[in-house]
Structure formats: C-alpha cells, structure tokens
Write a protein that holds these residues in place. Structure first.
Motif, PDB file in Angstrom:
ATOM      1  N   GLU A 186      54.007  36.221  20.246  1.00  0.00           N
ATOM      2  CA  GLU A 186      54.206  36.215  21.874  1.00  0.00           C
ATOM      3  C   GLU A 186      52.603  36.184  22.517  1.00  0.00           C
ATOM      4  O   GLU A 186      51.672  37.026  22.124  1.00  0.00           O
ATOM      5  N   LEU A 187      52.183  34.611  23.418  1.00  0.00           N
ATOM      6  CA  LEU A 187      50.848  35.403  24.135  1.00  0.00           C
ATOM      7  C   LEU A 187      51.251  35.317  25.188  1.00  0.00           C
ATOM      8  O   LEU A 187      52.005  34.843  26.148  1.00  0.00           O
ATOM      9  N   ASP A 188      49.781  36.095  25.834  1.00  0.00           N
ATOM     10  CA  ASP A 188      50.308  37.112  27.058  1.00  0.00           C
ATOM     11  C   ASP A 188      49.069  35.523  27.773  1.00  0.00           C
ATOM     12  O   ASP A 188      47.514  36.260  26.913  1.00  0.00           O
ATOM     13  N   THR A 189      49.258  34.785  28.655  1.00  0.00           N
ATOM     14  CA  THR A 189      47.691  33.773  28.748  1.00  0.00           C
ATOM     15  C   THR A 189      46.555  34.214  29.719  1.00  0.00           C
ATOM     16  O   THR A 189      45.947  33.436  30.507  1.00  0.00           O
ATOM     17  N   GLU A 190      47.107  35.237  30.535  1.00  0.00           N
ATOM     18  CA  GLU A 190      46.313  36.085  31.557  1.00  0.00           C
ATOM     19  C   GLU A 190      44.528  35.670  31.067  1.00  0.00           C
ATOM     20  O   GLU A 190      43.975  34.951  32.142  1.00  0.00           O
ATOM     21  N   GLU A 191      43.896  36.384  29.863  1.00  0.00           N
ATOM     22  CA  GLU A 191      42.915  36.108  29.491  1.00  0.00           C
ATOM     23  C   GLU A 191      42.363  34.473  29.764  1.00  0.00           C
ATOM     24  O   GLU A 191      40.824  34.514  29.942  1.00  0.00           O
ATOM     25  N   LEU A 192      43.146  33.630  29.405  1.00  0.00           N
ATOM     26  CA  LEU A 192      42.722  32.519  29.260  1.00  0.00           C
ATOM     27  C   LEU A 192      41.690  31.683  31.098  1.00  0.00           C
ATOM     28  O   LEU A 192      41.712  30.949  30.873  1.00  0.00           O
ATOM     29  N   LYS A 193      42.320  32.699  31.766  1.00  0.00           N
ATOM     30  CA  LYS A 193      41.615  32.114  32.628  1.00  0.00           C
ATOM     31  C   LYS A 193      40.298  31.827  32.760  1.00  0.00           C
ATOM     32  O   LYS A 193      39.723  31.390  33.795  1.00  0.00           O
ATOM     33  N   ASN A 194      39.581  32.839  32.205  1.00  0.00           N
ATOM     34  CA  ASN A 194      38.332  33.070  32.104  1.00  0.00           C
ATOM     35  C   ASN A 194      37.691  32.263  31.685  1.00  0.00           C
ATOM     36  O   ASN A 194      36.344  32.140  31.178  1.00  0.00           O
TER      37      ASN A 194
END
Length: 197
Positions: A186-194
């Motif tokens: 499972e990937l929480d992609t929140e960090e990719l916004k950075n």
C-alpha cells in the motif's frame, strides 16, 4: 531524446547492444534503451526523481523485506514481444540477488514490478505512458506502477498480456493506492506532492 534508426524496418538488437556498450562506457550522463526498433536516450534524472525512488524503496522495504527495489538503471532487462527490446527501468522490484551473474541485459523472469517516474522532456508521453507499459506487459512483468509527475498520478498497471496490461488503478497524488499482487504494497502518495513542479 529518441533517435529512430531503420534497417529493413528495424535496427538489429545486436547493433543496439554494441552502440549501448560504447556510449555508456564513455558517459554516465545517458542511458540507452531500445524499443520498437528505436534507440531511446534517457538523460540524467533530477533530484525530485531520486527522492521519489527513495520514497518507494522505503515503502517496499517496510512492506516486503524479502525483496529489493533496484534503482535507477542499475539493471537492464529484456522487454517487449520476443524480448527484442532493452529497457533500464527507473526501478524494479525482485528477490534479493536475483541478478547475480546476469549480463548487461537480464532476463525479466524474477522481476515482480518495474517502475517508471515521468520526466519533463518532450518524449515522456510516448516512452513512459505508451511504449514502456506495452514492453513490460509483453515481457510478463506482473506489475508496473507509473509515477506520473506531469499528471500528478500513480497508475498501477497489472494483469499483463501480450497486448498490454489488462487492469489499471489510478490514484491522484495524496491518495492511497494498493499495488496489486504479487507485490501487495500500500502506497500513501501524499509525499509525492513535494516532488512535482
């Protein structure tokens, strides 16, 4: 940049491999790939690309310590129909030591997942969104996540067939995405916004 070379419709794979050895011996700034009879040139990745791969390595190691995410062109693999293509994925997931003794272009059999992170160059649409998924599916690679910085999405392709992947899940950056089996991370992609411009 991609250069098309045609000889009776397609450059022989052996000729590509000879050129790739020469170019890569002289330069660390370029990686060569071969899809659909064309030599593809991939330039140096940027810092945000490296951070995305680091983020994914950490997630994979936490969820699947039995596997290793090989990063940024460490391993070249045979792709496409009849393995006539050559690709250096942004990253690939395989069992630890799966490529011991492999040559310049490894058999994709141990690969559970290839990953691409889009670039901001003119060729990313054709290369990363069209040719790479088709080549990886034809090689039988079970899962292919495309981290698309241009669209702000992660697309997990799965269920490979000779004609492409049969199933796709798309998540906008900031959402969670379950990468399907056999990877099952499972990937929480929140960090990719950075890491987008």
């Amino acid at each position: 940049m991609t250069v098309m070379t045609e000889r009776a419709g397609q450059m022989p794979v052996e000729e590509f491999e000879r050129i790739a050895r020469l170019v890569e011996r002289e330069s660390d700034a370029v990686r060569l790939e071969f899809t659909n009879g064309r030599i593809g040139f991939k330039g140096m990745t940027d810092g945000d690309h490296a951070e995305i791969i680091r983020w994914l390595q950490k997630r994979c190691k936490q969820a699947r310590p039995d596997l290793w995410l090989y990063a940024g062109g460490e391993i070249g693999i045979l792709v496409g129909e009849y393995r006539n293509g050559r690709a250096k994925p942004g990253a690939l997931l395989a069992p630890d030591k799966a490529f011991a003794g492999a040559g310049d272009w490894a058999d994709p059999a141990p690969v559970l997942m290839t990953v691409e992170v889009t670039s901001y160059d003119w060729d990313t649409d054709r290369r990363d969104r069209e040719e790479k998924p088709a080549g990886y599916a034809a090689a039988g690679i079970p899962v292919f996540p495309l981290i698309d910085r241009g669209h702000g999405t992660v697309t997990a392709h799965s269920e490979p067939t000779p004609g492409g992947y049969g199933f796709r899940q798309v998540a906008d950056f900031g959402m969670k995405l379950m990468v399907p089996g056999p990877v099952s991370v499972e990937l929480d992609t929140e960090e990719l916004k950075n890491y987008i411009r």
